[in-house]
Structure formats: structure tokens, C-alpha cells
Design a protein around this motif. Structure first.
Motif, PDB file in Angstrom:
ATOM      1  N   TRP A  29       8.594 -28.789  15.031  1.00 32.96           N
ATOM      2  CA  TRP A  29       8.695 -27.393  15.430  1.00 32.96           C
ATOM      3  C   TRP A  29       9.674 -27.332  16.589  1.00 32.96           C
ATOM      4  CZ3 TRP A  29       4.121 -24.504  18.137  1.00 32.96           C
ATOM      5  CH2 TRP A  29       4.356 -23.127  18.143  1.00 32.96           C
ATOM      6  N   ASP A  30      10.769 -26.579  16.439  1.00 32.68           N
ATOM      7  CA  ASP A  30      11.859 -26.571  17.416  1.00 32.68           C
ATOM      8  C   ASP A  30      11.698 -25.504  18.484  1.00 32.68           C
ATOM      9  OD1 ASP A  30      13.169 -28.619  16.038  1.00 32.68           O
ATOM     10  OD2 ASP A  30      14.133 -27.194  14.705  1.00 32.68           O
ATOM     11  N   GLY A  31      12.195 -25.818  19.671  1.00 33.29           N
ATOM     12  CA  GLY A  31      12.173 -24.878  20.777  1.00 33.29           C
ATOM     13  C   GLY A  31      12.952 -25.450  21.956  1.00 33.29           C
ATOM     14  N   GLU A  41      11.075 -30.776  20.406  1.00 33.33           N
ATOM     15  CA  GLU A  41      10.391 -30.706  19.116  1.00 33.33           C
ATOM     16  C   GLU A  41       8.927 -31.017  19.355  1.00 33.33           C
ATOM     17  OE1 GLU A  41      12.218 -33.484  16.467  1.00 33.33           O
ATOM     18  OE2 GLU A  41      13.945 -32.201  16.103  1.00 33.33           O
ATOM     19  N   ASP A  43       5.331 -31.834  17.298  1.00 34.52           N
ATOM     20  CA  ASP A  43       4.791 -32.243  16.000  1.00 34.52           C
ATOM     21  C   ASP A  43       3.375 -31.720  15.840  1.00 34.52           C
ATOM     22  OD1 ASP A  43       7.021 -33.622  15.068  1.00 34.52           O
ATOM     23  OD2 ASP A  43       6.486 -35.412  16.184  1.00 34.52           O
ATOM     24  N   ASP A  45       0.835 -29.065  13.046  1.00 36.50           N
ATOM     25  CA  ASP A  45       0.762 -28.384  11.750  1.00 36.50           C
ATOM     26  C   ASP A  45       0.697 -26.872  11.906  1.00 36.50           C
ATOM     27  OD1 ASP A  45       0.808 -30.759  10.349  1.00 36.50           O
ATOM     28  OD2 ASP A  45      -1.359 -30.975  10.419  1.00 36.50           O
ATOM     29  N   VAL A  47       0.214 -23.465  15.137  1.00 39.39           N
ATOM     30  CA  VAL A  47       0.361 -23.122  16.553  1.00 39.39           C
ATOM     31  C   VAL A  47      -0.839 -23.712  17.296  1.00 39.39           C
ATOM     32  CG1 VAL A  47       0.454 -21.241  18.215  1.00 39.39           C
ATOM     33  CG2 VAL A  47       1.637 -21.019  16.026  1.00 39.39           C
ATOM     34  N   ASN A  74       2.085 -15.402  21.749  1.00 42.46           N
ATOM     35  CA  ASN A  74       2.898 -15.096  20.568  1.00 42.46           C
ATOM     36  C   ASN A  74       3.721 -13.843  20.815  1.00 42.46           C
ATOM     37  OD1 ASN A  74       2.083 -17.105  18.582  1.00 42.46           O
ATOM     38  ND2 ASN A  74       0.068 -16.175  18.783  1.00 42.46           N
ATOM     39  N   THR A  78       9.267 -15.533  19.076  1.00 43.34           N
ATOM     40  CA  THR A  78       9.006 -16.823  19.703  1.00 43.34           C
ATOM     41  C   THR A  78       7.516 -17.002  19.988  1.00 43.34           C
ATOM     42  OG1 THR A  78       9.309 -15.950  21.941  1.00 43.34           O
ATOM     43  CG2 THR A  78      11.268 -16.855  20.842  1.00 43.34           C
ATOM     44  N   MET A  96       9.144 -21.703  21.698  1.00 40.56           N
ATOM     45  CA  MET A  96       9.276 -22.244  20.356  1.00 40.56           C
ATOM     46  C   MET A  96       9.602 -21.133  19.368  1.00 40.56           C
ATOM     47  SD  MET A  96       8.523 -25.271  21.392  1.00 40.56           S
ATOM     48  CE  MET A  96       8.594 -26.150  19.842  1.00 40.56           C
ATOM     49  N   GLU A  97      10.154 -21.534  18.209  1.00 37.00           N
ATOM     50  CA  GLU A  97      10.392 -20.558  17.127  1.00 37.00           C
ATOM     51  C   GLU A  97       9.064 -19.978  16.694  1.00 37.00           C
ATOM     52  OE1 GLU A  97      12.021 -23.243  14.269  1.00 37.00           O
ATOM     53  OE2 GLU A  97      14.071 -22.810  14.872  1.00 37.00           O
ATOM     54  N   ARG A  99       6.076 -18.752  14.365  1.00 37.58           N
ATOM     55  CA  ARG A  99       5.491 -19.315  13.141  1.00 37.58           C
ATOM     56  C   ARG A  99       4.651 -18.286  12.462  1.00 37.58           C
ATOM     57  NH1 ARG A  99       3.838 -25.524  12.988  1.00 37.58           N
ATOM     58  NH2 ARG A  99       5.956 -26.224  12.836  1.00 37.58           N
TER      59      ARG A  99
END
Length: 99
Positions: A29-31, A41, A43, A45, A47, A74, A78, A96-97, A99
């Protein structure tokens, strides 16, 4: 008989190969870290929730840190994760991006 089995084996072999490689690539998960500006990043599954421990990989320094999640916010595009370093108690915000 050879000609009828061989066309069926190739799609299954390709599907098996893809199933081994795609889950690993999809987990990151990128940010970025707001303090350093470095790309990171995570790792996970899903949020993460408050109190969870997450591993954060810093793409610039190539180091991984294990951090505790203090808060999650949230937004439309982002997710802001406030994390705390257990050894120093220092808090950081990761953006983070969504989700």
C-alpha cells in the motif's frame, strides 16, 4: 489425445503462475511520510485499526520500521495513519492512497 489435452493445460498453468505472483504485488500500500517526504509502503490486507502493529518500508532509505497505529483518518482520496515508534515514542503521519 495429445492435441486435446495440451491446449487445456496451458491456461491452467498460466493461471497458477499468476496466482503465485499477483497476491504479493497487490499487498503493498503506497503513500508518503509527512515528516520526511519519503515514499513508503505498508504491507497490510486492509486499512489498519488503532492499536495494530504495522511494518512500514521506507523506499528512500530501504529500511523497514515496525510501528503502532495511534489513529486512522479516512479522507476522500487518502487515508492518514498516525503511527508511533515504540522505542522513542515519536509519532509520524503517513498519508496513504485511499482504499
Amino acid at each position: 489425445m495429445k492435441n486435446t489435452i495440451r491446449p487445456l493445460v496451458r491456461p491452467f498453468a498460466l493461471a497458477a503462475l499468476l496466482s503465485l505472483t499477483l497476491p504479493c504485488a497487490a499487498m503493498a500500500w503506497d503513500g508518503f511520510d509527512t515528516e520526511t517526504g519519503h515514499l513508503v509502503e505498508v504491507d497490510v490486507d486492509a486499512v489498519p485499526m488503532r492499536g495494530e502493529i504495522i511494518d512500514v518500508f521506507d523506499c528512500d532509505t530501504k529500511e523497514t520500521a515496525t510501528l503502532m497505529v495511534d489513529a486512522v483518518k479516512n479522507n476522500a482520496r487518502t487515508v492518514e495513519i498516525t503511527v508511533r515508534e515504540s522505542d522513542t515514542g515519536r509519532t509520524r503521519i503517513l498519508v496513504m492512497e485511499a482504499r
